[in-house]
Scaffold this motif. Sequence first.
Motif, PDB file in Angstrom:
ATOM      1  N   TRP A 327      28.964  53.005  43.003  1.00  0.00           N
ATOM      2  CA  TRP A 327      27.999  51.926  43.168  1.00  0.00           C
ATOM      3  C   TRP A 327      27.179  52.069  44.439  1.00  0.00           C
ATOM      4  O   TRP A 327      25.971  51.879  44.442  1.00  0.00           O
ATOM      5  CB  TRP A 327      28.727  50.581  43.152  1.00  0.00           C
ATOM      6  CG  TRP A 327      27.827  49.418  43.480  1.00  0.00           C
ATOM      7  CD1 TRP A 327      27.713  48.757  44.662  1.00  0.00           C
ATOM      8  CD2 TRP A 327      26.879  48.794  42.598  1.00  0.00           C
ATOM      9  NE1 TRP A 327      26.771  47.765  44.591  1.00  0.00           N
ATOM     10  CE2 TRP A 327      26.231  47.758  43.319  1.00  0.00           C
ATOM     11  CE3 TRP A 327      26.514  49.023  41.265  1.00  0.00           C
ATOM     12  CZ2 TRP A 327      25.254  46.955  42.755  1.00  0.00           C
ATOM     13  CZ3 TRP A 327      25.542  48.206  40.704  1.00  0.00           C
ATOM     14  CH2 TRP A 327      24.923  47.189  41.440  1.00  0.00           C
ATOM     15  N   PRO A 398      28.024  51.354  33.834  1.00  0.00           N
ATOM     16  CA  PRO A 398      28.302  49.940  33.534  1.00  0.00           C
ATOM     17  C   PRO A 398      27.890  49.561  32.119  1.00  0.00           C
ATOM     18  O   PRO A 398      27.187  50.304  31.432  1.00  0.00           O
ATOM     19  CB  PRO A 398      27.464  49.205  34.583  1.00  0.00           C
ATOM     20  CG  PRO A 398      26.368  50.154  34.933  1.00  0.00           C
ATOM     21  CD  PRO A 398      26.937  51.525  34.811  1.00  0.00           C
ATOM     22  N   PHE A 430      33.648  45.220  32.957  1.00  0.00           N
ATOM     23  CA  PHE A 430      34.001  44.092  33.832  1.00  0.00           C
ATOM     24  C   PHE A 430      32.741  43.671  34.580  1.00  0.00           C
ATOM     25  O   PHE A 430      31.671  44.259  34.398  1.00  0.00           O
ATOM     26  CB  PHE A 430      35.131  44.459  34.800  1.00  0.00           C
ATOM     27  CG  PHE A 430      34.896  45.696  35.610  1.00  0.00           C
ATOM     28  CD1 PHE A 430      34.154  45.669  36.780  1.00  0.00           C
ATOM     29  CD2 PHE A 430      35.439  46.911  35.210  1.00  0.00           C
ATOM     30  CE1 PHE A 430      33.937  46.818  37.532  1.00  0.00           C
ATOM     31  CE2 PHE A 430      35.235  48.064  35.959  1.00  0.00           C
ATOM     32  CZ  PHE A 430      34.484  48.020  37.121  1.00  0.00           C
ATOM     33  N   ASN A 431      32.880  42.647  35.431  1.00  0.00           N
ATOM     34  CA  ASN A 431      31.723  42.058  36.128  1.00  0.00           C
ATOM     35  C   ASN A 431      30.681  41.562  35.129  1.00  0.00           C
ATOM     36  O   ASN A 431      29.492  41.848  35.227  1.00  0.00           O
ATOM     37  CB  ASN A 431      31.094  43.058  37.114  1.00  0.00           C
ATOM     38  CG  ASN A 431      31.967  43.294  38.335  1.00  0.00           C
ATOM     39  OD1 ASN A 431      32.978  42.616  38.522  1.00  0.00           O
ATOM     40  ND2 ASN A 431      31.580  44.239  39.159  1.00  0.00           N
ATOM     41  N   GLY A 434      32.098  36.352  34.785  1.00  0.00           N
ATOM     42  CA  GLY A 434      33.126  35.736  35.604  1.00  0.00           C
ATOM     43  C   GLY A 434      34.131  34.914  34.830  1.00  0.00           C
ATOM     44  O   GLY A 434      35.111  34.461  35.401  1.00  0.00           O
ATOM     45  N   SER A 477      38.251  41.008  39.123  1.00  0.00           N
ATOM     46  CA  SER A 477      37.018  41.778  39.267  1.00  0.00           C
ATOM     47  C   SER A 477      36.197  41.208  40.418  1.00  0.00           C
ATOM     48  O   SER A 477      36.569  40.221  41.060  1.00  0.00           O
ATOM     49  CB  SER A 477      36.210  41.730  37.970  1.00  0.00           C
ATOM     50  OG  SER A 477      35.648  40.430  37.790  1.00  0.00           O
ATOM     51  N   ASP A 478      35.048  41.804  40.668  1.00  0.00           N
ATOM     52  CA  ASP A 478      34.187  41.350  41.760  1.00  0.00           C
ATOM     53  C   ASP A 478      33.662  39.937  41.543  1.00  0.00           C
ATOM     54  O   ASP A 478      33.282  39.259  42.503  1.00  0.00           O
ATOM     55  CB  ASP A 478      32.995  42.305  41.930  1.00  0.00           C
ATOM     56  CG  ASP A 478      33.437  43.722  42.269  1.00  0.00           C
ATOM     57  OD1 ASP A 478      34.368  43.870  43.074  1.00  0.00           O
ATOM     58  OD2 ASP A 478      32.845  44.667  41.716  1.00  0.00           O
ATOM     59  N   VAL A 479      33.620  39.486  40.277  1.00  0.00           N
ATOM     60  CA  VAL A 479      33.109  38.144  39.979  1.00  0.00           C
ATOM     61  C   VAL A 479      34.214  37.211  39.514  1.00  0.00           C
ATOM     62  O   VAL A 479      33.946  36.154  38.936  1.00  0.00           O
ATOM     63  CB  VAL A 479      31.968  38.210  38.938  1.00  0.00           C
ATOM     64  CG1 VAL A 479      30.786  38.984  39.503  1.00  0.00           C
ATOM     65  CG2 VAL A 479      32.450  38.848  37.637  1.00  0.00           C
ATOM     66  N   GLU A 481      36.826  37.708  37.272  1.00  0.00           N
ATOM     67  CA  GLU A 481      37.496  37.883  35.986  1.00  0.00           C
ATOM     68  C   GLU A 481      38.901  38.451  36.232  1.00  0.00           C
ATOM     69  O   GLU A 481      39.068  39.328  37.081  1.00  0.00           O
ATOM     70  CB  GLU A 481      36.708  38.850  35.110  1.00  0.00           C
ATOM     71  CG  GLU A 481      35.275  38.415  34.852  1.00  0.00           C
ATOM     72  CD  GLU A 481      34.341  39.599  34.659  1.00  0.00           C
ATOM     73  OE1 GLU A 481      33.245  39.379  34.111  1.00  0.00           O
ATOM     74  OE2 GLU A 481      34.695  40.710  35.081  1.00  0.00           O
TER      75      GLU A 481
END
Length: 526
Positions: A327, A398, A430-431, A434, A477-479, A481
């Motif tokens: 990323w 992604p 993922f991401n 959320g 995850s980053d958001v 999840e």
Amino acid sequence: MGAAFLAGGLLTATPAVAANLLTNPGFEAGSLSGWSCSGGTGSVVTSPVRAGSGALAGAATASDNARCAQTVTVRPSTAYALTAWVRGNYVHLGVNGGAATWTPSASAYTKLTVSFTTGASQTSAQVYLHGWYGQGTYHADDVSLDGPGGGNDTQAPTVPGNPRVTGVSATSVSLAWNAASDNVGVTGYDVIREGGTTTSVTGTTATVTGLSPDTRYIFTVRAKDAAGNTSPVSIAVVATTAQGGGGGDRFIQAAPYLYLGWGNPPSATEVMRSTGVRWYTMAFILAQNGCNPAWDSQRPLLGGIDQSTIQAIRAAGGDVVPSIGGWSGNKLGPNCATPEALAGAYQKVIDAYDLNAIDVDIENTDEFENAAVQDRVLTALKIVKQNNPGLKTILTFPTYISGPSSWGNRLIERAHALGADIDNFTIMPFNFDGHADMYAATVTSTVALKDKLRSVFGWSDAEAYAHVGISGMNGSSDVGEITTAQTWTRIRDWANANDLGRLAFWSVNRDGPNWEFTRITAGFTG
């Protein structure tokens, strides 16, 4: 491809040669056996290690330089070579009363070497390592005192038993054998390839690399002890490497991410022993000073912790696929001006580690959402695949829950149009928003990827699934999840049921201390 035993291997004795005289030289015993450290400052750690499962940690304080020493028997008037791999500030290596050397600063494992000749009546030597007052903890691994033993030990170890092939690829063979015994102690093993090179290891497994696809090889193993005595060679074992590209062999890989540039990474070999995982996706290779590959744009390909970790993984019977890109960071795709230049950068990585596979993690606006860079990456992968028969290529990118984005669809379509011959298209499901049901979202997005591949390449469902991979995220995850171990098990079982080609997750660094997701991933069979 296959493997078989060749009964009646050579059984003639081999003359004694110089050997490592030190006890527990790589600290694989998990203790300081053989070593004495001042003031209780020494310990054995599992990370960072150069190779194997252990390394020395010397905690230097304001009043103690953490001196760790070992005394061995030597011969008078004889030349010896002392080496050690160290990292830390002001680390010293030497012989008591004799030669010494040191390094002022080593952020990665660095080799120190001292040569000396014993005195006319000298029969023992004390070798030592230490840091410096107030400079903090140093680490040392793979210490070696090379030369003839000084005692009366003339008894060779027994022959290693039951040599066997545990795995083959197009360019490598993994072997294992039963441990030999010795009146004093076995210090290591030599794996001898008939008509080729010898691979030396301290444990009872090894991976021999640099081989040719679809080729028959013969191997024997011998044990060695501290006095330089070597056993007769074992019975021979025969292995035939897998076919190269176009041979029809399926590419299957369970390869969680391992990131040595982040936090306190775990011991790769310890995780392998605990979970059964054999592949790692090693993150991340980026650009340094233009179109030059380096780990995290900082660490060189050779001579550091990354290379030593790869060597340890292979010695334990595993393998790695470097992840090129990601990323963030300064990436090779935009920095290499032409497909040929980018292929040259990829080739440096391939040559550094004699790779069986590479992964280009293509994300963000600088690579993924850039048509020129997409085409550059695909053409470069086509070039290196043509120049390296048997090499497997992976694209990781992604996705939406509904499947590939417009940029993902373009990447697939251009891979077909350019004839890039990509072996695996891995999505990162993922991401999303959320609040996704991560099992349902993963299955939905993966089925959509399969359908896109089927449409573009004209494959059947089974052929398309064989070219599909999933790279998830363990935990949150980053958001926000959440993928639980139970959910990841369901995803793995679904991937197995549909014969997918690859399963990965981000990351082993986030999976300790029980390595639950890694253990689940190791059960992926494609």
